[in-house]
Design an enzyme around this catalytic site. Sequence first.
Site: not given
Ligand code: PEP
Length: 250
Positions: A94, A164, A170, A212, A233
């Site tokens: 990650h 990702e 995040g 996101s 996330g």
């Molecule tokens: C992640 O960090 O794995 C993630 C998908 O976070 P978010 O959906 O909050 O961007």
Amino acid sequence: MAKIVVANWKENPQSQKEAEVLFKGTFLLAKFRENTRIIICPPFPYLYLSGKFKNKKVFLGAQNVGKEEGGSYTGEVSPKMLSDMGADFAIVGHGEERLLGETNEIINAKILNLLKFKLSPILCVGESERDKEGNYLSFVEGQVKDCLLAVPKAQMKNIIIAYEPIWAIGANATREATKEEFMEMKIFIKKVISDIYDGKIAHSIPILYGGSVNPANASQFVDGGKADGLLVGRDSLDPKKFGAILNALN
Ligand code: PEP
């Protein structure tokens, strides 16, 4: 193929009570969804709570794993411990762990360790910026190649890859990827897999999008970008939003 939706709770929620409520809400969402495989990845201390709920379409995953089988490694958790808690999956590589110093070499050791104990790695890859020269492609190629080093062909059916991009994940995300950006990367990763293994493995490996994802943009990745699923996330912490994301896939 059933779509895979991973709920990555990260360092949330802050109590067992809240975690139990979240498990319950997420398990309820899974009812009547024949075509979706949900993988809940709570923090380690809450893994045991999933045992209170039953649903064949909901799987348990961890957010990380140690690279050793066990022993004198303070703070680490072994694959065997995870599988004993009922987990079948673990996220590795990650972006938030890589920022803390996790290298492709460490991630590779974790993947081999998971496979040895019959757990499926969810390997995250992604660049921190998209340069006009296209260097982000070779960056991701390096991640895929290094992290999968020495993974036997026969084990590739147990691997899931999540694209990702760091800039999309995040609380510090600048934006989500477009469906075209995802699609380009999906095709590219499959080509890398095909070069290492073969076309059949490249064809069947699931490539998820993460970064996101929300109820409004979820379908663009799956319908438009042809993602095999999503890694969610923040919006996996609210069953209403997570439910709306699942609805967008159907
Ligand atoms: C992640 O960090 O794995 C993630 C998908 O976070 P978010 O959906 O909050 O961007």
